[in-house]
Write an enzyme that holds these catalytic residues in place. Structure first.
Site, PDB file in Angstrom:
ATOM      1  CB  SER A  39      -0.880   0.014   1.263  1.00 55.43           C
ATOM      2  OG  SER A  39      -1.631  -1.163   1.361  1.00 55.43           O
ATOM      3  NE  ARG A 108      -5.264  -8.217  22.199  1.00 53.68           N
ATOM      4  CZ  ARG A 108      -5.865  -8.928  21.255  1.00 53.68           C
ATOM      5  NH1 ARG A 108      -5.984 -10.247  21.374  1.00 53.68           N
ATOM      6  NH2 ARG A 108      -6.376  -8.330  20.206  1.00 53.68           N
ATOM      7  CB  CYS A 147     -13.133  -8.576  18.685  1.00 60.29           C
ATOM      8  SG  CYS A 147     -12.604 -10.051  17.803  1.00 60.29           S
ATOM      9  CE  LYS A 203      -5.867 -14.463  19.675  1.00 60.80           C
ATOM     10  NZ  LYS A 203      -6.366 -13.740  18.513  1.00 60.80           N
ATOM     11  CG  HIS A 240     -17.395 -11.058  17.782  1.00 57.30           C
ATOM     12  ND1 HIS A 240     -17.651 -11.226  16.444  1.00 57.30           N
ATOM     13  CD2 HIS A 240     -16.038 -10.955  17.909  1.00 57.30           C
ATOM     14  CE1 HIS A 240     -16.505 -11.223  15.780  1.00 57.30           C
ATOM     15  NE2 HIS A 240     -15.515 -11.056  16.631  1.00 57.30           N
ATOM     16  CG  ASN A 325     -16.852  -7.805  15.139  1.00 55.84           C
ATOM     17  OD1 ASN A 325     -18.053  -7.599  14.946  1.00 55.84           O
ATOM     18  ND2 ASN A 325     -15.997  -8.018  14.157  1.00 55.84           N
TER      19      ASN A 325
HETATM   20  N1  LIG Z   1     -11.484  -7.393  12.864  1.00 58.00           N
HETATM   21  C1  LIG Z   1     -11.735  -7.438  14.172  1.00 58.00           C
HETATM   22  O1  LIG Z   1     -12.897  -7.553  14.608  1.00 58.00           O
HETATM   23  C2  LIG Z   1     -10.613  -7.346  15.173  1.00 58.00           C
HETATM   24  C3  LIG Z   1     -10.965  -7.113  16.492  1.00 58.00           C
HETATM   25  C4  LIG Z   1      -9.955  -7.007  17.460  1.00 58.00           C
HETATM   26  C5  LIG Z   1      -8.640  -7.127  17.078  1.00 58.00           C
HETATM   27  N2  LIG Z   1      -8.307  -7.335  15.777  1.00 58.00           N
HETATM   28  C6  LIG Z   1      -6.889  -7.396  15.456  1.00 58.00           C
HETATM   29  O2  LIG Z   1      -6.539  -6.193  14.776  1.00 58.00           O
HETATM   30  C7  LIG Z   1      -5.547  -6.477  13.801  1.00 58.00           C
HETATM   31  C8  LIG Z   1      -6.050  -6.070  12.429  1.00 58.00           C
HETATM   32  O3  LIG Z   1      -7.208  -6.830  12.086  1.00 58.00           O
HETATM   33  P1  LIG Z   1      -8.035  -6.555  10.757  1.00 58.00           P
HETATM   34  O4  LIG Z   1      -9.257  -7.370  10.868  1.00 58.00           O
HETATM   35  O5  LIG Z   1      -8.158  -5.082  10.523  1.00 58.00           O
HETATM   36  O6  LIG Z   1      -7.018  -7.181   9.639  1.00 58.00           O
HETATM   37  P2  LIG Z   1      -6.872  -6.854   8.093  1.00 58.00           P
HETATM   38  O7  LIG Z   1      -8.139  -6.290   7.532  1.00 58.00           O
HETATM   39  O8  LIG Z   1      -6.275  -8.050   7.471  1.00 58.00           O
HETATM   40  O9  LIG Z   1      -5.757  -5.647   8.065  1.00 58.00           O
HETATM   41  C9  LIG Z   1      -4.394  -5.876   8.365  1.00 58.00           C
HETATM   42  C10 LIG Z   1      -3.594  -4.580   8.223  1.00 58.00           C
HETATM   43  O10 LIG Z   1      -2.191  -4.913   8.478  1.00 58.00           O
HETATM   44  C11 LIG Z   1      -1.402  -4.404   7.409  1.00 58.00           C
HETATM   45  N3  LIG Z   1      -0.234  -5.243   7.168  1.00 58.00           N
HETATM   46  C12 LIG Z   1      -0.193  -6.558   6.817  1.00 58.00           C
HETATM   47  N4  LIG Z   1       1.098  -6.966   6.639  1.00 58.00           N
HETATM   48  C13 LIG Z   1       1.869  -5.876   6.863  1.00 58.00           C
HETATM   49  C14 LIG Z   1       3.278  -5.639   6.820  1.00 58.00           C
HETATM   50  N5  LIG Z   1       4.156  -6.620   6.498  1.00 58.00           N
HETATM   51  N6  LIG Z   1       3.741  -4.396   7.136  1.00 58.00           N
HETATM   52  C15 LIG Z   1       2.882  -3.417   7.445  1.00 58.00           C
HETATM   53  N7  LIG Z   1       1.521  -3.563   7.492  1.00 58.00           N
HETATM   54  C16 LIG Z   1       1.030  -4.783   7.206  1.00 58.00           C
HETATM   55  C17 LIG Z   1      -2.324  -4.423   6.191  1.00 58.00           C
HETATM   56  O11 LIG Z   1      -1.821  -3.541   5.207  1.00 58.00           O
HETATM   57  P3  LIG Z   1      -2.034  -3.830   3.615  1.00 58.00           P
HETATM   58  O12 LIG Z   1      -3.454  -3.473   3.276  1.00 58.00           O
HETATM   59  O13 LIG Z   1      -1.049  -2.902   2.982  1.00 58.00           O
HETATM   60  O14 LIG Z   1      -1.737  -5.286   3.395  1.00 58.00           O
HETATM   61  C18 LIG Z   1      -3.642  -3.955   6.822  1.00 58.00           C
HETATM   62  O15 LIG Z   1      -3.644  -2.545   6.932  1.00 58.00           O
HETATM   63  C19 LIG Z   1      -5.229  -7.974  13.906  1.00 58.00           C
HETATM   64  O16 LIG Z   1      -4.099  -8.131  14.740  1.00 58.00           O
HETATM   65  C20 LIG Z   1      -6.482  -8.529  14.535  1.00 58.00           C
HETATM   66  O17 LIG Z   1      -6.246  -9.728  15.222  1.00 58.00           O
HETATM   67  C21 LIG Z   1      -9.272  -7.434  14.810  1.00 58.00           C
END
Ligand SMILES: NC(=O)c1ccc[n+]([C@@H]2O[C@H](COP(=O)([O-])OP(=O)(O)OC[C@H]3O[C@@H](n4cnc5c(N)ncnc54)[C@H](OP(=O)(O)O)[C@@H]3O)[C@@H](O)[C@H]2O)c1
Length: 348
Positions: A39, A108, A147, A203, A240, A325
């Site tokens: 990106s 965490r 979440c 978790k 959730h 979530n």
């Molecule tokens: N979704 C939920 O409900 C939720 C709730 C609580 C916690 N979380 C946690 O929050 C985090 C993000 O979740 P998400 O659902 O938003 O995931 P996601 O949609 O897959 O987004 C992941 C993000 O990480 C970036 N990324 C991946 N590889 C990278 C790298 N090598 N260097 C720099 N940036 C990188 C991606 O950038 P690109 O677009 O450039 O690949 C994207 O911005 C995770 O750790 C997840 O466990 C998620």
């Protein structure tokens, strides 16, 4: 007063929620976006597949996405990074002097890292007193829970006064919890998947005890509650749900349990923080609630909704709890953490 903030993982599901929640924030203004090399260098609108119903503000759409390296971001950085890279990147930012408010699992359970739900354990910020000096960091890391743990720990926190002993939870988790594009439509449509990767059940069985624990001699003493968790992914967009049983030493009557939930308030409500819901837990008496489609967005997605309290023939009570979530379970939780830190003078 405006505080500039950065977002790591800005293109992901959680990153998008940060952008949406911060669009009209009274204190924080998005000034920097970081993501992967896929990106970096692109305008945000070209780098992110925007999945939210709220329109993306033009100002952010035009911002150029940066590499996820420290140096150009403001001091306060929210992180929604993929956990495969969050450990290293967030550590580098903290070392360089940034305050990282993270959604990822990597830090965490570290003893010197607060795992915060501001209504439940705001006092765990005391862990920060030794974090930077012990690690040789100029900055700091604060985390919010998984979440589904946010929903579960909020539902359990008001029951601590009754002597929480054991609990069983079966979750029904939304597809937005898996990021975008997440679970293939072929796998999830008209289906239930009895597994979520990344150690989801572990978790729930560990983070909850840390959050409900008390600070003793500068460290968290985990709550002794024994938990058994089983998780499922269901074809729901957002929200959730947990089907929960608990045993309580004092065996309160049902009215006392409902009153404990409805009257529950914490520091965010006392301080009037901008993202704090007026009533963090709402109990619904209708027999068919809560439901994700009807209740996940309550109070901007920051409220946990509970219903169906009834006797459990195995433990003492059973009930259903629900929360959004990616808002209360992720970006909204992190924004509330940062608001708490700001109001405690920890961002100066
Ligand atoms: N979704 C939920 O409900 C939720 C709730 C609580 C916690 N979380 C946690 O929050 C985090 C993000 O979740 P998400 O659902 O938003 O995931 P996601 O949609 O897959 O987004 C992941 C993000 O990480 C970036 N990324 C991946 N590889 C990278 C790298 N090598 N260097 C720099 N940036 C990188 C991606 O950038 P690109 O677009 O450039 O690949 C994207 O911005 C995770 O750790 C997840 O466990 C998620």
């Amino acid at each position: 007063m405006t505080i500039e903030v950065g977002i790591l993982g800005a293109t992901g599901m959680v990153g998008q929620q940060f952008i949406a929640l911060l669009a009209n924030h009274p204190w924080f203004k998005v000034a920097w976006l970081g993501a992967s090399e896929r990106s970096a260098g692109k305008a945000y609108r070209d780098a992110a597949a925007w999945r939210l119903p709220n329109p993306l503000a033009d100002e952010v759409a035009r911002m150029k996405v940066d590499e996820a390296t420290p140096g150009r971001a403001p001091k306060l950085v929210f992180s929604g990074l993929d956990s495969s890279v969050a450990g290293e990147i967030e550590g580098a930012f903290a070392q360089a002097g940034h305050v990282i408010v993270s959604n990822s699992r990597n830090y965490r359970m570290e003893a010197d890292v607060p795992l915060l739900i501001p209504e439940v354990n705001a006092d765990h910020l005391a862990l920060l007193e030794t974090q930077a000096s012990a690690r040789g960091w100029k900055g700091r890391i604060v985390t919010n829970p998984n979440c589904v743990v946010v929903v579960y720990a909020m539902a359990l926190a008001p029951l601590r006064q009754f002597g929480l002993k054991t609990s069983i939870i079966t979750t029904l988790q939304a597809i937005s919890g898996a990021g975008y594009p997440g679970v293939a439509s072929w796998d999830i449509l008209a289906n239930v998947i009895p597994f979520i990767g990344g150690g989801e059940e572990e978790k729930i069985e560990t983070e909850t005890n840390k959050i409900l624990g008390a600070i003793k001699n500068g460290a968290v003493e985990n709550h002794p509650l024994t938990i058994s968790a089983a998780v499922t992914r269901v074809p729901v967009h957002n929200g959730h749900t947990g089907s929960i049983s608990v045993s309580l030493e004092q065996r309160p009557d049902a009215a006392a349990v409902v009153a404990a939930w409805n009257s529950f308030r914490g520091k965010p409500q006392d301080l009037g923080l901008p993202s704090a819901p007026a009533q963090p837990i709402v109990y619904l008496t209708e027999p068919n609630r809560p439901q994700p489609a009807l209740d996940a967005n309550r109070d901007g997605g920051m409220t946990v909704t509970i219903g169906r309290l009834r006797r459990c023939p195995v433990l003492d009570y059973k009930f259903v709890a629900l929360g959004h979530n990616t808002i209360r379970g992720a970006a909204g939780a992190a924004v509330l953490n940062a608001e708490l830190m700001h109001s405690e003078g920890m961002l100066d």
